[in-house]
Design an enzyme around this catalytic site. Structure first.
Site, PDB file in Angstrom:
ATOM      1  CD  GLU A  83      -2.984  -1.048   0.266  1.00  0.00           C
ATOM      2  OE1 GLU A  83      -3.148   0.038  -0.318  1.00  0.00           O
ATOM      3  OE2 GLU A  83      -3.664  -2.066   0.047  1.00  0.00           O
ATOM      4  NE  ARG A  93     -17.182  -3.113   2.135  1.00  0.00           N
ATOM      5  CZ  ARG A  93     -17.120  -4.425   2.384  1.00  0.00           C
ATOM      6  NH1 ARG A  93     -18.189  -5.168   2.402  1.00  0.00           N
ATOM      7  NH2 ARG A  93     -15.950  -5.008   2.605  1.00  0.00           N
ATOM      8  CB  CYS A 146      -6.362  -3.209   6.441  1.00  0.00           C
ATOM      9  SG  CYS A 146      -6.518  -4.990   6.632  1.00  0.00           S
ATOM     10  CG  HIS A 169      -4.660  -5.131   1.723  1.00  0.00           C
ATOM     11  ND1 HIS A 169      -4.844  -3.772   1.775  1.00  0.00           N
ATOM     12  CD2 HIS A 169      -5.480  -5.657   2.674  1.00  0.00           C
ATOM     13  CE1 HIS A 169      -5.743  -3.498   2.726  1.00  0.00           C
ATOM     14  NE2 HIS A 169      -6.146  -4.618   3.279  1.00  0.00           N
TER      15      HIS A 169
END
Ligand code: PCA
Length: 214
Positions: A83, A93, A146, A169
């Site tokens: 990332e 979510r 994360c 990830h």
């Protein structure tokens, strides 16, 4: 004899109804290994806002690593993805493993909007591809636990000039899915070993185009 330098690798416990989380499995597999003359401490973080960062801070202060790589599962991705940037927001979510679902909340009230990874992300992508492992730079770690841990890590490291860190990830394991992309555990473990070795060797990133997706 001087104490051996250390690398901290974290993963997460399963979340979102899954029985496995590849990131936690990789961290467990690497715990106690010696790589590039550093001892690896591998640990599994709870998939819980707040508690994950409390545990990560405790580990960073106890292990005093020169390198920290936090891992997480990104179901649906086909590549191992370092990332680029952590952002100062929690926007979930789904509920975390303690049932919390923060929306549009800052992680650190007076913190900067974002922190850059201090890993050589493009050099890592290049090294993985050289070894035949699918890899790409990711531009967003999302806004769930994360990204929360990635931001918490970079905030904790902001004044430690010697310690570098970032987030990677990883896709699902083959056991988790029949229709989505996945990679075997051994391949992802090798990917993280290569990421550690590349980061220790390479202080500055490569400057090259390509390799981006997400
Ligand atoms: N992946 C989630 C949180 C824990 C994990 O492994 C995420 O991408 O935010």
């Amino acid at each position: 004899m001087r104490k051996m330098k250390t690398v901290l690798v974290t993963g997460f416990e399963p979340f979102g109804g899954e029985k496995l989380n590849p990131s936690g499995e990789i961290a467990r597999a690497l715990d106690g290994r010696v790589l590039g003359r550093r001892r690896v401490t591998g640990a599994v973080l709870p998939c819980v806002f707040g508690a994950a960062n409390t545990e990560l801070r405790r580990l960073v202060r106890a292990v005093r690593p020169e390198l920290v790589i936090c891992l997480g599962q990104a179901g649906g991705r086909a590549e191992v993805t370092p990332e680029r940037v952590a952002i100062n927001v929690d926007d979930a979510r789904i509920p975390d493993n303690a049932g919390a679902q923060p929306v549009d909340e800052r992680i650190v009230a007076r913190g900067p909007a974002a922190y850059w990874s201090t890993l050589p992300i493009k050099a890592i992508v290049a090294a993985l591809r050289r070894h035949g492992i699918p890899a790409a730079v990711s531009q967003t770690a999302g806004t769930f636990v994360c990204n929360h841990v990635f931001y918490g890590l970079m905030h904790e490291l902001r004044r430690r000039r010697v310690a570098r860190g970032g987030f990677i990830h990883v896709p699902f394991l083959p056991e988790q899915t029949q229709s989505q992309p996945s990679l075997p555990l051994a391949t992802m473990q090798r990917a993280v070993e290569l990421a550690i070795e590349t980061s220790l060797r390479q202080r500055h990133d490569l400057r090259q185009a390509g390799g981006q997706t997400h």
